[in-house]
Structures are given as structure tokens and as C-alpha cells.
Write an enzyme that holds these catalytic residues in place. Structure first.
Site, short mmCIF file in Angstrom:
data_model
loop_
_atom_site.label_atom_id
_atom_site.label_comp_id
_atom_site.label_asym_id
_atom_site.label_seq_id
_atom_site.Cartn_x
_atom_site.Cartn_y
_atom_site.Cartn_z
CG ASN A 32 -0.21 0.17 2.52
OD1 ASN A 32 1.01 0.10 2.56
ND2 ASN A 32 -0.95 0.38 3.60
CG ASN A 118 -0.40 -0.52 9.00
OD1 ASN A 118 -1.09 -0.36 8.00
ND2 ASN A 118 0.79 -1.10 8.95
CB THR A 144 10.82 -8.16 16.17
OG1 THR A 144 11.94 -7.52 16.77
CG2 THR A 144 9.60 -7.85 16.99
CB SER A 179 9.18 0.34 20.55
OG SER A 179 8.98 -0.67 19.57
CE1 TYR A 181 7.90 -3.40 13.81
CE2 TYR A 181 9.66 -3.61 15.42
CZ TYR A 181 9.05 -4.01 14.25
OH TYR A 181 9.59 -5.04 13.53
CG HIS A 182 10.02 -4.14 19.53
ND1 HIS A 182 10.60 -2.90 19.51
CD2 HIS A 182 10.86 -4.96 18.85
CE1 HIS A 182 11.76 -2.96 18.85
NE2 HIS A 182 11.94 -4.20 18.43
CE LYS A 185 6.98 -6.76 13.30
NZ LYS A 185 6.88 -7.32 11.95
CD GLN A 208 14.39 -10.53 9.91
OE1 GLN A 208 14.64 -11.37 9.05
NE2 GLN A 208 13.73 -9.44 9.65
CB VAL A 254 27.53 4.41 20.35
CG1 VAL A 254 27.13 3.42 21.44
CG2 VAL A 254 28.42 3.75 19.31
CD GLU A 328 18.10 0.56 23.28
OE1 GLU A 328 17.80 -0.14 22.30
OE2 GLU A 328 19.11 1.28 23.32
N1 USQ Z 1 21.46 2.23 17.96
C1 USQ Z 1 22.56 3.04 18.23
N2 USQ Z 1 22.84 4.04 17.37
C2 USQ Z 1 22.09 4.29 16.25
C3 USQ Z 1 20.98 3.46 15.98
C4 USQ Z 1 20.68 2.45 16.86
O1 USQ Z 1 23.27 2.85 19.24
O2 USQ Z 1 22.42 5.23 15.51
C5 USQ Z 1 21.16 1.11 18.87
C6 USQ Z 1 19.77 1.14 19.48
O3 USQ Z 1 19.75 1.86 20.69
C7 USQ Z 1 19.46 -0.35 19.64
C8 USQ Z 1 20.28 -1.04 18.55
O4 USQ Z 1 21.21 -0.06 18.08
O5 USQ Z 1 19.94 -0.82 20.87
C9 USQ Z 1 19.44 -1.51 17.37
O6 USQ Z 1 18.67 -0.43 16.87
P1 USQ Z 1 18.09 -0.45 15.39
O7 USQ Z 1 17.53 0.92 15.13
O8 USQ Z 1 19.11 -0.96 14.44
O9 USQ Z 1 16.97 -1.58 15.46
P2 USQ Z 1 15.54 -1.62 16.18
O10 USQ Z 1 14.98 -0.25 16.41
O11 USQ Z 1 15.65 -2.51 17.35
O12 USQ Z 1 14.60 -2.28 15.07
C10 USQ Z 1 15.11 -3.01 13.95
C11 USQ Z 1 14.07 -2.98 12.84
C12 USQ Z 1 12.80 -3.69 13.31
C13 USQ Z 1 13.16 -5.10 13.74
C14 USQ Z 1 14.22 -5.04 14.84
C15 USQ Z 1 14.72 -6.40 15.25
O13 USQ Z 1 13.81 -1.64 12.47
O14 USQ Z 1 11.85 -3.69 12.24
O15 USQ Z 1 12.03 -5.76 14.25
O16 USQ Z 1 15.37 -4.34 14.32
S1 USQ Z 1 15.07 -6.43 16.99
O17 USQ Z 1 15.76 -5.20 17.34
O18 USQ Z 1 15.89 -7.60 17.24
O19 USQ Z 1 13.80 -6.48 17.67
#
Ligand code: USQ
Length: 391
Positions: A32, A118, A144, A179, A181-182, A185, A208, A254, A328
Site C-alpha cells: 500500500n 495498521n 522480532t 516499543s 512497534y515491538h 508484533k 528476527q 552510539v 534500554e
Molecule cells: N542504535 C545506536 N545508534 C544508532 C541506531 C541504533 O546505538 O544510531 C542502537 C539502538 O539503541 C538499539 C540497537 O542499536 O539498541 C538496534 O537499533 P536499530 O535501530 O538498528 O533496530 P531496532 O529499532 O531494534 O529495530 C530493527 C528494525 C525492526 C526489527 C528489529 C529487530 O527496524 O523492524 O524488528 O530491528 S530487533 O531489534 O531484534 O527487535
């Protein structure tokens, strides 16, 4: 097989569609374009300019001689998805059609509600459509690892406790998402599990980790077959962001101390995991959960790896620790059990210096398009943050 890819315009959906089509499956993509709308709303662009889905489908036919069917529509319109399933009669449904950004879902009340409405109602409509038109179809749903994000307990893979009788009961591991979002899921997983138990549907939830990478054999066939590669603070995932920041010579952002371990996988392995799930479907009535990742790193480790690879390639970048805009815990152990789906046969593409260099080279070729204004996080979800904008 007849394979329906929901969310076929997206980062994961498009390369998945090309992959199954190249294997000789009959593939239909549905989208969409809601993610493109969010991009437009906030002036975000992927690194490469991405052709329309109609153009990519037409080009795929030109380049490979294979047809991918395309329907534009919304899972929130139940009549639309009923009609698609009635006409196409898919044997496998790969469901990526959800709002994928955790930060977006934490921005305002409106975006939190949008994300859950959604994702949860769209999936619920899909479940009713499957029940009515193709109850034998295998639903492969992108879940996730973040469903369990803040718990330091041992966790296996989701919803099965095997009883000595051989019967399996659907009981979930405790969840603690990070979040809205999570949370969407998690709500999806409960709905899917319920419909497997009550209606005899069959489904696999691929829990994932964070995906990185942007090239597959098929995206390389033509510049307009590329998939959308985001590095902004809303849709960009952490490795992809660090790679682009490095090429731009900007500090790697970071969040917090960066000591929290997270699970990761290459885009190529996402597609392979989905293929393995499709080739090995669950029984009618069964809801499986596979942990889908190949490696665990702390964000600090990732930043160091990117900095080192960049240095070897003549780029000096620093690492900047920002106040964590997210809520976090730091230094959480990561006691996740390895993915059972790996046992089905996966040779993972691991994150190496060579691979990082390859990705840096690719990004350098598009350096003129990099917009450093999207490097810093705009969305804060800590209660104590001055910049929290939840309304
Ligand atoms: N992070 C940083 N710096 C950044 C961006 C992110 O330190 O510039 C950290 C965040 O705090 C987090 C980690 O990196 O601890 C991962 O963040 P991310 O933005 O790469 O991922 P996240 O928001 O968790 O979500 C992504 C996808 C989502 C999927 C998820 C898998 O956008 O669709 O479901 O990864 S998981 O995280 O395993 O749930």
C-alpha cells in the site's frame, strides 16, 4: 509454489520476491506504499533513489523473463485481501506488510496508534482471509527478537512446550518489548497462535534480529532493481547507519554506553531463513517461532568494527556516545537460544572486515546523496527526556 509477498515494495519484501521468482515460483507482491508515504512526510530518502514497484516489476520481466504479479492495496481493507487470496490461492504467504520502525511508533500518540492499528488489524484481516479462502496456506510472519528485549531470562523459541504425550501447548515465553512497534508484533503473535489453535491454520513467526546489508544477486542485475537502503534515524538500522556515517566522515552515533548485546543477520540470510521456513512448513494447527539471527554483538563492538574497516580504507571516524534516546537497559545478558531453523541448513553470511569494506565501497559510490541531517536521533522515548514529544 504460489507465493504471496505482502509488503513487496519494502527493504526485505522486494529482494524476497525476486528470490522466489528466480527460483521459478509464481510470485505476487502486494503493497500500500505506506512506508513511502512516511518517507515523504518527513523528507527521508533511501541512499539510492528507488524505482516505483511497478517499474521494478516491469524491469524484472525485461531482465529475467519472469513475471511478478502486482496488486496495490491495504490489509486494513478486508475486502481487498479477501479478493487477493480468493484469486491467487497462495500456498505460502510471506507477511512483511507492517510499519517496521520502533522509533516512529514512539514519536507521538498518533504514530503509536497508527502502528498498532495498521499492524494488528491488518494481520487480523489477513487471518480471516486465510481462513475463508486458503486455510491450508502457510503464513510466514516477520516477528522480532525485540519482543523479549528487556528480559534477562533464558528463552527458547516461542510458543511450544512439548508434552510427553507428543501434544504441544501454545505457551509464550515472557515478553518485555521495547516499543509500541515491538508490542504490535506481540499482539500479532497472540492472534496468530489463537487462530492456529482454533481454526487449524499453520504459521511460522520468524523472530528476527536487526538486519543489515542491501545487495543480493538480484539487486545487482540492474540499478533500478535495488532495494531501499535507509540510514536515517527512523528507518535506518544500526549497522547500515554506521556504514553511511563512516563514509560521510561523521561520528558513529552510539546510543548510551553501547554495551547492550543485540542479535543481527545479513539481508541474504533473512531471505534464506524465509526460504527454509517455506520449504519446511508446520503442520495444520501448528504455530512455530524461530529465532532468526546469526550473530550477537554489542553496539560498541559494531562501532569498533566499522571504525577499524573504515580506517583500513583511509577514512578516520570517531565514535560518539549520545544520551540514549530509547529506554534500554545496558549490559543485559543475551541468553537467546540459537535458531532451530539454522539446523535446516543455513551457511550464514557473517559480518567480517571484508564485508564491511565491500559495503563501505558501495556507499562511497553514492556519497553525494548522503544527507547528514538524518544522522542524529530526533525521537526520544524516555520519560525524563526534555525532547519527548509524546502527545
Ligand atoms: N542504535 C545506536 N545508534 C544508532 C541506531 C541504533 O546505538 O544510531 C542502537 C539502538 O539503541 C538499539 C540497537 O542499536 O539498541 C538496534 O537499533 P536499530 O535501530 O538498528 O533496530 P531496532 O529499532 O531494534 O529495530 C530493527 C528494525 C525492526 C526489527 C528489529 C529487530 O527496524 O523492524 O524488528 O530491528 S530487533 O531489534 O531484534 O527487535
Amino acid at each position: 509454489m504460489r507465493i504471496l509477498v505482502l509488503g513487496g515494495d519494502g527493504y526485505l519484501g522486494w529482494p524476497t520476491a525476486m528470490h522466489f521468482s528466480s527460483e521459478g515460483d509464481e510470485v505476487m507482491v502486494v503493497d500500500n506504499f505506506s512506508k513511502r508515504q512516511i518517507e515523504l512526510n518527513f523528507g527521508i530518502e533511501p541512499l539510492d533513489s528507488i524505482a516505483t514497484l511497478h517499474r521494478r516489476v516491469a524491469l524484472w520481466k525485461e531482465v529475467t523473463g519472469r513475471k511478478i504479479h502486482l496488486h496495490v492495496g491495504d490489509l486494513l481493507n478486508h475486502r481487498f485481501i479477501y479478493k487477493v487470496l480468493e484469486e491467487f490461492e497462495p500456498e505460502a504467504i510471506l507477511h512483511y506488510a507492517e510499519q517496521p520502525s520502533a522509533p516512529y511508533s514512539m514519536w507521538t500518540r498518533e504514530y503509536a496508534v497508527y502502528t498498532q492499528h495498521n499492524n494488528v488489524i491488518g494481520t487480523l484481516n489477513l487471518l480471516f482471509a486465510i481462513k475463508r479462502h486458503c486455510p491450508e496456506a502457510h503464513l510466514v510472519k516477520l516477528g522480532t527478537m525485540g519482543e523479549h528485549g528487556r528480559l534477562a531470562i533464558d528463552r527458547n523459541e516461542g510458543y511450544s512446550i512439548n508434552r510427553p504425550s507428543g501434544r504441544t501447548d501454545g505457551v509464550s515465553y515472557p515478553q518485555s518489548p521495547g516499543s509500541f512497534y515491538h508490542l504490535s508484533k506481540i499482539h500479532d503473535a497472540y492472534n496468530i497462535n489463537f487462530t492456529c489453535q482454533n481454526w487449524g491454520l499453520r504459521a511460522t513467526d520468524l523472530a528476527q534480529g536487526v538486519v543489515y546489508g542491501f545487495e543480493t544477486d538480484h539487486t545487482r542485475l540492474h540499478p533500478e532493481l535495488r532495494t531501499s537502503f535507509h540510514y536515517d534515524d527512523i528507518f535506518g538500522t544500526v549497522i547500515n547507519r554506521f556504514l553511511v556515517q563512516a563514509v560521510a566522515g561523521s561520528p558513529l552515533t552510539v546510543y548510551g554506553q553501547g554495551q547492550k548485546p543485540r542479535s543481527f543477520l545479513n539481508l541474504l540470510d533473512t531471505i534464506k531463513f524465509v526460504e527454509l521456513a517455506v520449504e519446511n512448513p508446520p503442520r495444520p494447527g501448528e504455530f512455530r517461532v524461530f529465532n532468526q539471527f546469526t550473530e550477537v554483538f554489542t553496539v560498541n563492538q559494531l562501532a569498533e568494527m566499522v571504525r577499524e574497516a573504515a580506517r583500513t580504507n583511509g577514512i578516520e571516524v570517531s565514535i560518539q556516545h549520545l544520551e540514549n534516546p530509547r529506554h534500554e537497559p545496558e549490559e543485559l545478558p543475551y541468553p537467546v537460544k540459537p535458531a532451530k531453523v539454522s539446523e535446516l541448513g543455513l551457511s550464514p553470511h557473517l559480518l567480517s572486515a571484508g564485508l564491511i569494506t565491500q559495503m563501505l565501497d558501495y556507499i562511497a559510490g553514492a556519497a553525494a546523496r548522503i544527507n547528514p541531517e538524518v544522522f542524529l536521533p530526533r525521537i526520544k522515548w524516555r520519560q525524563d527526556s526534555k525532547m519527548t514529544v509524546m502527545d
